[in-house]
Motif scaffolding. Structure first.
Motif, short mmCIF file in Angstrom:
data_model
loop_
_atom_site.label_atom_id
_atom_site.label_comp_id
_atom_site.label_asym_id
_atom_site.label_seq_id
_atom_site.Cartn_x
_atom_site.Cartn_y
_atom_site.Cartn_z
N ILE A 122 45.39 31.00 -19.50
CA ILE A 122 46.57 30.64 -18.71
C ILE A 122 46.27 30.78 -17.21
O ILE A 122 46.69 29.95 -16.41
CB ILE A 122 47.77 31.54 -19.11
CG1 ILE A 122 48.18 31.24 -20.55
CG2 ILE A 122 48.95 31.34 -18.16
CD1 ILE A 122 49.02 32.33 -21.20
N LEU A 123 45.50 31.81 -16.85
CA LEU A 123 45.23 32.07 -15.44
C LEU A 123 44.10 31.22 -14.87
O LEU A 123 43.97 31.10 -13.65
CB LEU A 123 44.90 33.55 -15.22
CG LEU A 123 46.02 34.54 -15.58
CD1 LEU A 123 45.61 35.97 -15.24
CD2 LEU A 123 47.31 34.19 -14.83
N ARG A 124 43.27 30.61 -15.74
CA ARG A 124 42.11 29.91 -15.19
C ARG A 124 42.00 28.44 -15.60
O ARG A 124 41.41 27.65 -14.87
CB ARG A 124 40.82 30.64 -15.59
CG ARG A 124 40.67 32.01 -14.88
CD ARG A 124 39.54 32.83 -15.46
NE ARG A 124 39.36 34.18 -14.99
CZ ARG A 124 40.27 35.11 -14.79
NH1 ARG A 124 41.55 34.83 -14.93
NH2 ARG A 124 39.95 36.34 -14.42
N ASP A 125 42.51 28.05 -16.76
CA ASP A 125 42.27 26.68 -17.23
C ASP A 125 43.09 25.65 -16.45
O ASP A 125 44.23 25.89 -16.08
CB ASP A 125 42.59 26.57 -18.73
CG ASP A 125 41.53 27.25 -19.60
OD1 ASP A 125 40.60 27.86 -19.01
OD2 ASP A 125 41.65 27.19 -20.83
N ALA A 131 51.58 24.54 -14.14
CA ALA A 131 52.54 25.56 -14.59
C ALA A 131 52.42 26.86 -13.80
O ALA A 131 53.43 27.50 -13.50
CB ALA A 131 52.34 25.84 -16.08
N ARG A 132 51.19 27.25 -13.46
CA ARG A 132 50.95 28.58 -12.89
C ARG A 132 51.90 28.96 -11.74
O ARG A 132 52.53 30.02 -11.80
CB ARG A 132 49.49 28.74 -12.44
CG ARG A 132 48.60 29.27 -13.56
CD ARG A 132 47.25 29.73 -13.05
NE ARG A 132 46.42 28.65 -12.55
CZ ARG A 132 45.61 27.90 -13.31
NH1 ARG A 132 45.51 28.13 -14.60
NH2 ARG A 132 44.90 26.93 -12.77
N PRO A 133 52.04 28.06 -10.71
CA PRO A 133 52.92 28.48 -9.60
C PRO A 133 54.40 28.58 -9.98
O PRO A 133 55.20 29.13 -9.23
CB PRO A 133 52.72 27.38 -8.55
CG PRO A 133 51.69 26.45 -9.06
CD PRO A 133 51.42 26.76 -10.49
N LEU A 134 54.77 28.08 -11.17
CA LEU A 134 56.17 28.09 -11.59
C LEU A 134 56.51 29.34 -12.39
O LEU A 134 57.68 29.69 -12.57
CB LEU A 134 56.48 26.87 -12.47
CG LEU A 134 56.05 25.50 -11.95
CD1 LEU A 134 56.29 24.44 -13.02
CD2 LEU A 134 56.80 25.16 -10.67
N LEU A 135 55.46 30.00 -12.93
CA LEU A 135 55.69 31.02 -13.95
C LEU A 135 56.46 32.25 -13.47
O LEU A 135 57.33 32.75 -14.18
CB LEU A 135 54.36 31.46 -14.56
CG LEU A 135 53.60 30.39 -15.35
CD1 LEU A 135 52.24 30.93 -15.82
CD2 LEU A 135 54.41 29.91 -16.54
N PHE A 257 49.76 35.56 -11.96
CA PHE A 257 50.07 34.16 -11.63
C PHE A 257 51.07 33.98 -10.51
O PHE A 257 51.25 32.87 -10.03
CB PHE A 257 50.52 33.37 -12.87
CG PHE A 257 51.54 34.06 -13.76
CD1 PHE A 257 52.82 34.31 -13.30
CD2 PHE A 257 51.20 34.45 -15.05
CE1 PHE A 257 53.76 34.93 -14.11
CE2 PHE A 257 52.14 35.07 -15.88
CZ PHE A 257 53.43 35.31 -15.40
N GLY A 258 51.75 35.04 -10.06
CA GLY A 258 52.77 34.78 -9.04
C GLY A 258 53.15 35.99 -8.22
O GLY A 258 52.59 37.07 -8.36
N SER A 259 54.15 35.76 -7.34
CA SER A 259 54.56 36.80 -6.39
C SER A 259 55.84 37.49 -6.85
O SER A 259 56.64 36.92 -7.59
CB SER A 259 54.82 36.17 -5.02
OG SER A 259 55.96 35.33 -5.08
#
Lengths: 334, 127
Positions: A122-125, A131-135, A257-259
Motif C-alpha cells: 500500500i505504501l510503495r506500489d 489512493a495514498r494521499p487520500l487515506l 501514508f498521511g498527516s
C-alpha cells in the motif's frame, strides 16, 4: 483437500444452503491467513447467478485472543460490523453468523472485498499512488462516523478506558519479570497525564495498517473488529499514528501514508466533537508502550514452548523499537 | 577459548548460506521464515560484535547513577524500581542520557534499519 478443509467445506455448504436462498454449494475454499487464534478462509458460494465471493472468519475452538486486549466473541464482532456499516463505515457485509449446530466453532461469513492489506504494498506500489494521499483523511472520516453509533446499541461491550488499559498492561508487563526502565518511564508519563473519562464511545481497538483493506480508490473496508470496546474516541486516532505502523515512512505519521492534519480534518468533518491533539498524543504513547509489551509477550510464547517458530522468537527483539519511539515521544527535545 | 572460526564467523557463514543458497529455492511460508531466520542471525552477529562493550558501558553508567554495585540485571531492576516508586524523576538529566544511550545501542543491535533509529543517529551526527 485436507480433512480439515473438507470438514469446513461440508459444514459451510450445509449452513449456507439453509441460510442464504439460492446457494447450492461451496467452492475454491482456501485458508487466507495463519493467525494463532482466528482463521480466515476464502471461498465462493455457487448458486443460480454468478458465484458469490465470501470469507469465513472463525475461531475453531471458540477460544479467546491471547491477551492483547479484551477480545469480543466473533458473534459480537459481527454485530458491531453491522452497526458500523449502518453509520457509513466501509465494512464487509456480514452474510451469516455461525451457530453451535454448524459445528464450525465461533465465527461468521462476510463478503469478500477486493483490496490489499499489506502495508508495504500500500505504501510503495504504483497501484495505490492515487489512493495514498487520500487515506489519512478517509481514516479520519471513518473514525468520526464511528461516533454516530448510539451508545444504547453498544451495551455489553467491554469497557477499555485509559486507566483500565494502563492497569491491564501493567499486569502483563509485571508477569514478564524483565526490567525495562524505558517502559517504567512511559508508565509514569501516562499515569501523570491520565485523561479524565469523557463519554464512552465505540473504539475499534486495532485501527491500523493491516486491518484496513485498501483499493485504488482508498479505504474499502475496516477489518478485524475483535478488540472493539467502549472508551476514549481519541484512542484509534493515536493508535494509527504509532511509528511501528508507518513501515519506514516516519514523516507520514498516519500509517506511513498521511498527516495528522488530514486525519484530524477528516474526523472533524464527520464527528460531532473536535479532536483533542494532546489526547491523541497520549494514546500514541500508550500505543507504543502496548506494542512494546506485546513484543515481550510474544517472546514468552516462544520461551514457554507454545510456539517454537523463529518468527515468534525474533519478535521479542522488536520491544526496543517501542523503546526508542517512546523516548522520542517523551523527550522530544533530546 | 581461542577457537577459529569464531562464533561470529560461524553465524555469518550460516547466514550467507541461508541468504544466498537456501532462500532462492524456497517459496511461501518457508521463504518467509528463512527471511526471518536471516534477520535473527544478523542480530546475533551484531550482538557478538557490539554487545560486550555496550553492556560494560551500561553497567558503568548504572553503577554511577545508582551509587551501588550489582550485576547488570540487578542494577536494571533497581533503576526500574526507583522510577516506578518515584524516587527518580524521569526529567533527571543523567537518567535521560542513560536511557537514550542504552536504547540506541539496543536498537542498533536489534534493528539498525528502524526508521526512528536512523533518524536519531542522523540527528546526533549533525550535532
Amino acid at each position: 483437500m485436507s480433512d480439515a478443509q473438507a470438514t469446513i467445506a461440508r459444514g459451510l455448504e450445509e449452513a449456507l444452503r439453509r441460510a442464504l436462498p439460492g446457494v447450492t454449494g461451496v467452492h475454491a475454499l482456501h485458508r487466507l491467513s495463519g493467525g494463532a487464534n482466528q482463521e480466515t478462509w476464502a471461498f465462493d458460494a455457487a448458486g443460480e447467478g454468478a458465484p458469490l465471493p465470501l470469507v469465513l472468519r472463525r475461531t475453531p475452538g471458540g477460544g479467546s485472543h491471547p491477551g492483547f486486549g479484551t477480545s469480543v466473541p466473533l458473534a459480537t464482532e459481527a454485530k458491531v460490523i453491522g452497526l458500523a456499516g449502518r453509520v457509513g463505515v466501509p465494512v464487509p457485509g456480514v452474510r451469516y453468523v455461525l451457530t453451535e449446530a454448524d459445528g464450525l466453532g465461533q465465527g461468521y461469513v462476510m463478503d469478500r472485498i477486493e483490496g490489499e492489506t499489506i502495508a508495504r504494498k500500500i505504501l510503495r506500489d504504483d497501484e495505490f499512488a492515487v489512493a495514498r494521499p487520500l487515506l489519512a483523511r478517509q481514516c479520519g472520516e471513518i473514525l468520526g462516523r464511528l461516533q454516530a453509533v448510539s451508545s444504547a446499541a453498544l451495551a455489553g461491550l467491554p469497557l477499555g478506558t485509559a486507566a483500565d488499559q494502563l492497569r491491564q498492561y501493567r499486569g502483563i508487563f509485571e508477569q514478564q519479570d524483565e526490567p525495562h526502565p524505558v517502559f517504567e518511564v512511559a508508565f509514569r508519563w501516562l499515569e501523570d497525564r491520565l485523561p479524565t473519562d469523557g463519554e464512552q464511545r465505540l473504539v475499534h481497538g486495532d485501527f491500523r495498517n493491516g486491518n484496513l483493506l485498501i483499493g485504488a480508490d482508498g479505504v474499502r473496508a475496516v477489518l478485524d473488529w475483535e478488540l472493539v470496546h467502549l472508551g476514549d474516541a481519541m484512542e484509534d486516532l493515536g493508535w494509527i499514528c504509532v511509528n511501528s505502523w508507518r513501515f519506514g515512512e516516519i514523516d507520514k505519521p498516519v500509517g506511513g501514508f498521511g498527516s495528522r492534519e488530514d486525519l484530524f480534518a477528516g474526523y472533524e468533518a464527520t464527528a460531532r466533537t473536535p479532536v483533542d491533539p494532546e489526547r491523541v498524543r497520549f494514546w500514541e504513547v500508550m500505543g507504543s508502550l502496548k506494542w512494546g509489551i506485546m513484543c515481550m509477550m510474544m517472546y514468552r510464547y516462544y520461551a514457554s514452548g507454545l510456539d517454537r517458530s523463529v518468527e515468534r522468537a525474533a519478535i521479542g527483539r522488536r520491544a526496543s523499537e517501542a523503546e526508542i519511539d517512546l523516548l522520542a515521544l517523551i523527550y522530544p527535545e533530546d | 577459548m581461542q577457537n577459529k572460526p569464531s562464533a561470529a564467523e560461524l553465524v555469518g557463514a550460516v547466514r550467507s548460506f541461508l541468504e544466498q543458497d537456501a532462500m532462492p529455492r524456497l517459496e511461501g511460508r518457508a521463504a518467509f521464515h528463512a527471511r526471518v531466520a536471516v534477520n535473527a542471525l544478523a542480530i546475533v552477529e551484531r550482538e557478538l560484535d557490539a554487545g560486550p562493550g555496550a553492556a560494560a558501558e551500561e553497567h558503568a553508567r548504572l553503577q554511577e547513577m545508582l551509587g551501588r554495585d550489582g550485576t547488570l540485571d540487578e542494577l536494571n531492576r533497581e533503576l526500574a524500581r526507583r522510577i516506578r516508586s518515584r524516587d527518580l524523576d524521569p526529567s533527571d538529566a543523567a537518567l535521560r542520557q542513560h536511557l537514550w544511550e542504552t536504547t540506541l545501542e539496543t536498537v542498533g543491535v536489534d534493528q539498525p534499519r528502524y526508521s526512528r533509529y536512523r533518524r536519531e543517529m542522523e540527528r546526533r551526527k549533525r550535532g
